[in-house]
Write a protein that holds these residues in place. Structure first.
Motif, PDB file in Angstrom:
ATOM      1  N   ARG A  72     -31.714  16.154 -11.579  1.00 41.38           N
ATOM      2  CA  ARG A  72     -33.153  16.139 -11.053  1.00 41.38           C
ATOM      3  C   ARG A  72     -33.547  17.625 -11.250  1.00 41.38           C
ATOM      4  NH1 ARG A  72     -34.982  13.299  -5.513  1.00 41.38           N
ATOM      5  NH2 ARG A  72     -35.234  11.523  -7.179  1.00 41.38           N
ATOM      6  N   ILE A  73     -35.126  17.707 -11.608  1.00 40.12           N
ATOM      7  CA  ILE A  73     -35.475  19.088 -11.622  1.00 40.12           C
ATOM      8  C   ILE A  73     -36.790  19.079 -10.663  1.00 40.12           C
ATOM      9  CG2 ILE A  73     -36.779  20.816 -12.992  1.00 40.12           C
ATOM     10  CD1 ILE A  73     -35.009  19.454 -15.472  1.00 40.12           C
ATOM     11  N   GLY A  74     -36.778  20.117  -9.821  1.00 39.17           N
ATOM     12  CA  GLY A  74     -38.022  19.975  -8.819  1.00 39.17           C
ATOM     13  C   GLY A  74     -39.022  21.030  -9.208  1.00 39.17           C
ATOM     14  N   ILE A  75     -40.065  20.641  -9.119  1.00 39.63           N
ATOM     15  CA  ILE A  75     -41.156  21.794  -9.534  1.00 39.63           C
ATOM     16  C   ILE A  75     -42.045  21.961  -8.365  1.00 39.63           C
ATOM     17  CG2 ILE A  75     -43.132  21.946 -11.094  1.00 39.63           C
ATOM     18  CD1 ILE A  75     -40.768  21.973 -12.969  1.00 39.63           C
TER      19      ILE A  75
ATOM     20  N   SER B  49     -34.525  14.290 -18.158  1.00 37.77           N
ATOM     21  CA  SER B  49     -34.250  14.753 -16.684  1.00 37.77           C
ATOM     22  C   SER B  49     -35.333  14.210 -16.053  1.00 37.77           C
ATOM     23  CB  SER B  49     -34.557  16.210 -16.654  1.00 37.77           C
ATOM     24  OG  SER B  49     -33.853  16.900 -17.675  1.00 37.77           O
ATOM     25  N   ASP B  50     -34.771  13.815 -14.683  1.00 40.63           N
ATOM     26  CA  ASP B  50     -35.630  13.158 -13.594  1.00 40.63           C
ATOM     27  C   ASP B  50     -36.512  14.335 -12.906  1.00 40.63           C
ATOM     28  OD1 ASP B  50     -36.547  11.761 -11.405  1.00 40.63           O
ATOM     29  OD2 ASP B  50     -34.735  12.099 -10.251  1.00 40.63           O
ATOM     30  N   VAL B  51     -37.522  14.431 -12.992  1.00 42.62           N
ATOM     31  CA  VAL B  51     -38.670  15.519 -12.673  1.00 42.62           C
ATOM     32  C   VAL B  51     -39.460  15.048 -11.368  1.00 42.62           C
ATOM     33  CG1 VAL B  51     -40.305  17.275 -13.192  1.00 42.62           C
ATOM     34  CG2 VAL B  51     -38.403  16.383 -14.923  1.00 42.62           C
ATOM     35  N   VAL B  52     -39.155  15.714 -10.359  1.00 43.40           N
ATOM     36  CA  VAL B  52     -40.113  15.514  -9.195  1.00 43.40           C
ATOM     37  C   VAL B  52     -40.773  16.804  -8.808  1.00 43.40           C
ATOM     38  CG1 VAL B  52     -38.338  13.852  -8.229  1.00 43.40           C
ATOM     39  CG2 VAL B  52     -38.121  16.239  -7.593  1.00 43.40           C
ATOM     40  N   CYS B  53     -41.811  16.555  -8.033  1.00 47.60           N
ATOM     41  CA  CYS B  53     -42.674  17.875  -7.797  1.00 47.60           C
ATOM     42  C   CYS B  53     -43.431  17.631  -6.529  1.00 47.60           C
ATOM     43  CB  CYS B  53     -43.634  17.737  -8.851  1.00 47.60           C
ATOM     44  SG  CYS B  53     -44.500  16.436  -8.945  1.00 47.60           S
TER      45      CYS B  53
ATOM     46  N   ALA C  68     -49.314  14.213 -13.025  1.00 48.77           N
ATOM     47  CA  ALA C  68     -47.878  14.110 -12.765  1.00 48.77           C
ATOM     48  C   ALA C  68     -47.456  12.667 -13.559  1.00 48.77           C
ATOM     49  CB  ALA C  68     -47.437  14.097 -11.500  1.00 48.77           C
ATOM     50  N   LYS C  69     -48.184  11.834 -13.247  1.00 50.62           N
ATOM     51  CA  LYS C  69     -47.999  10.341 -13.429  1.00 50.62           C
ATOM     52  C   LYS C  69     -47.784  10.147 -15.370  1.00 50.62           C
ATOM     53  CE  LYS C  69     -49.198   5.528 -13.175  1.00 50.62           C
ATOM     54  NZ  LYS C  69     -49.903   4.544 -12.433  1.00 50.62           N
ATOM     55  N   GLU C  70     -48.903  11.049 -15.754  1.00 54.32           N
ATOM     56  CA  GLU C  70     -49.067  11.088 -17.211  1.00 54.32           C
ATOM     57  C   GLU C  70     -47.838  11.735 -17.993  1.00 54.32           C
ATOM     58  OE1 GLU C  70     -51.835  13.274 -20.794  1.00 54.32           O
ATOM     59  OE2 GLU C  70     -52.315  13.254 -18.596  1.00 54.32           O
ATOM     60  N   TYR C  71     -47.266  12.726 -17.054  1.00 53.41           N
ATOM     61  CA  TYR C  71     -45.931  13.349 -17.831  1.00 53.41           C
ATOM     62  C   TYR C  71     -44.723  12.761 -17.183  1.00 53.41           C
ATOM     63  CZ  TYR C  71     -49.154  16.908 -19.300  1.00 53.41           C
ATOM     64  OH  TYR C  71     -50.228  17.762 -19.967  1.00 53.41           O
ATOM     65  N   GLY C  72     -44.746  11.614 -16.617  1.00 50.88           N
ATOM     66  CA  GLY C  72     -43.528  10.951 -16.073  1.00 50.88           C
ATOM     67  C   GLY C  72     -42.940  11.846 -14.914  1.00 50.88           C
ATOM     68  N   MET C  73     -43.609  12.149 -13.921  1.00 53.70           N
ATOM     69  CA  MET C  73     -43.125  12.933 -12.916  1.00 53.70           C
ATOM     70  C   MET C  73     -43.844  12.244 -11.802  1.00 53.70           C
ATOM     71  SD  MET C  73     -44.242  16.656 -14.531  1.00 53.70           S
ATOM     72  CE  MET C  73     -44.323  17.435 -12.887  1.00 53.70           C
ATOM     73  N   ARG C  74     -43.110  12.557 -10.474  1.00 51.26           N
ATOM     74  CA  ARG C  74     -43.715  12.032  -9.386  1.00 51.26           C
ATOM     75  C   ARG C  74     -43.571  12.797  -8.059  1.00 51.26           C
ATOM     76  NH1 ARG C  74     -38.319  10.459  -9.740  1.00 51.26           N
ATOM     77  NH2 ARG C  74     -36.982  10.385  -7.996  1.00 51.26           N
ATOM     78  N   TYR C  75     -44.414  12.885  -7.161  1.00 52.22           N
ATOM     79  CA  TYR C  75     -44.362  13.777  -5.992  1.00 52.22           C
ATOM     80  C   TYR C  75     -43.440  13.011  -4.845  1.00 52.22           C
ATOM     81  CZ  TYR C  75     -48.548  16.264  -7.788  1.00 52.22           C
ATOM     82  OH  TYR C  75     -49.269  17.158  -8.512  1.00 52.22           O
ATOM     83  N   VAL C  76     -42.883  14.276  -4.319  1.00 45.41           N
ATOM     84  CA  VAL C  76     -41.996  13.837  -3.198  1.00 45.41           C
ATOM     85  C   VAL C  76     -42.374  14.952  -2.201  1.00 45.41           C
ATOM     86  CG1 VAL C  76     -40.037  13.105  -4.537  1.00 45.41           C
ATOM     87  CG2 VAL C  76     -40.134  15.375  -4.114  1.00 45.41           C
ATOM     88  N   SER C  77     -41.646  14.982  -1.130  1.00 44.41           N
ATOM     89  CA  SER C  77     -42.017  15.729  -0.019  1.00 44.41           C
ATOM     90  C   SER C  77     -41.261  17.098  -0.501  1.00 44.41           C
ATOM     91  CB  SER C  77     -41.616  15.326   1.538  1.00 44.41           C
ATOM     92  OG  SER C  77     -40.049  14.940   1.332  1.00 44.41           O
ATOM     93  N   LEU C  78     -41.608  18.059   0.221  1.00 41.83           N
ATOM     94  CA  LEU C  78     -41.033  19.400  -0.104  1.00 41.83           C
ATOM     95  C   LEU C  78     -39.652  19.089   0.570  1.00 41.83           C
ATOM     96  CD1 LEU C  78     -40.940  22.279  -1.126  1.00 41.83           C
ATOM     97  CD2 LEU C  78     -41.783  22.762   1.237  1.00 41.83           C
TER      98      LEU C  78
END
Length: 331
Positions: A146-149, A168-172, A182-192
């Motif tokens: 998991r990589i957090g951006i 990788s599992d990318v969250v931001c 974010a959706k286009e690149y396969g990422m999703r938003y999560v809380s900080l």
């Protein structure tokens, strides 16, 4: 129009001179940094061009505006080094280059991740010394990590996109999310909170603002996974370096890649190899084998330098023509 270009290097001259001269203006390249002690070097210029470690304070803007300063051109995306309130008060217009090459910084950030993960910096030095032992060089597969951006402007999103290529599992996280991007690149938003607590790797892509200064501190470091990798290619002031050193010493942070440092102003972009390093905090960082520090070079590609030069020249030309530049910064 004549323009003073501060903190200039050979690569600035190579790319900026033809771009500015093509617009009919005359650049004067100065190696000095601009700050309150070197204001006299900017006197008489209607336009000045500055870089990330130049400083244009309220005092500087007031003084130079009385000597004819009208335009400030930042050859960078960040603008925390200019007092915008003073610029607005004294009628000085400011423009930046917001998207010179997001690919250059994103690719560099991922390069730091790979270097630290696979211990390439250690392996390079070992082989040169005739040491071919593999002990201590074990890394991990990027797949499923998991990589957090933190910060999803163009650079942050592109960094996440590249990391998705490793499966990788990318969250931001971003207070102003770009959900479609974010959706286009396969990422999703999560809380900080979730990002800090669950990410194996955290990469910072934020501007330096009062709200983001030392966003990585004792409290946020304490919420991260043990052994987390931390990457910063944005601004040094995002990280409380003293707190980071403590987290490195107790093993909370496993690896660090830094292209920026919060007190880099008097060191970076200069050759000080014959001088004693006086910054004790920075010196302590250099003692860690799991810390890789570079000298604010993430932007440094031919494409980025060409774009910076062209956009800087365009901003100046638009100001003179009375047209609002694409890079204008409004208070």
């Amino acid at each position: 129009m004549e323009i003073a270009v501060f903190s200039s290097k050979k690569y600035d001259t190579k790319y900026l001179r033809p771009a500015i001269e093509a617009k009919g203006h005359q650049p004067h390249f100065l190696q000095s940094r601009l700050d309150d002690e070197t204001l006299q070097l900017a006197e008489g210029y209607a336009a000045i061009c500055i870089f990330v470690n130049d400083s244009l304070t309220a005092r500087g803007i007031e003084s130079l505006s009385k000597k004819g300063l009208k335009y400030v051109l930042l050859r960078s995306a960040g603008y925390n080094n200019v007092d915008l309130d003073a610029a607005d008060k004294f009628g000085v217009k400011v423009a930046r280059v917001p998207a010179y090459s997001p690919y250059s910084v994103a690719e560099f950030a991922v390069g730091l991740i790979l270097m630290l993960n696979r211990n390439l910096h250690k392996a390079y030095n070992r082989v040169r010394a005739g040491n071919f032992s593999l002990e201590g060089l074990t890394g991990f597969d990027m797949r499923n990590r998991r990589i957090g951006i933190i910060g999803t402007g163009k650079i942050g999103l592109l960094t996440g996109k590249i990391c998705r290529g490793f499966d990788s599992d990318v969250v931001c996280y971003d207070p102003y999310p770009n959900v479609d991007g974010a959706k286009e690149y396969g990422m999703r938003y999560v809380s900080l909170d979730e990002l800090l607590e669950t990410s194996d790797i955290i990469s910072l892509h934020c501007p330096l603002l009062p709200s983001t200064h030392h966003m990585i501190n004792s409290e946020t470091l304490g919420r991260m996974k043990d052994g987390v990798m931390l990457i910063n290619t944005s601004r040094g002031g995002l990280i409380d370096t003293v707190a980071l050193i403590k987290a490195l010493k107790n093993g909370k942070v496993g690896q660090v890649g830094m292209d920026v440092y919060e007190h880099e102003g008097n060191m970076y972009f200069e050759d000080s190899s014959d001088s004693i390093l006086l910054d004790d905090v920075f010196s302590r960082l250099l003692t860690f084998h799991n810390v890789c520090i570079t000298g604010h070079q993430a932007f440094l590609t031919r494409e980025a330098l060409e774009n910076i030069a062209q956009e800087t020249a365009n901003n100046l030309d638009d100001f003179i023509k009375g047209v609002e530049p694409k890079g204008i910064i409004k208070k």
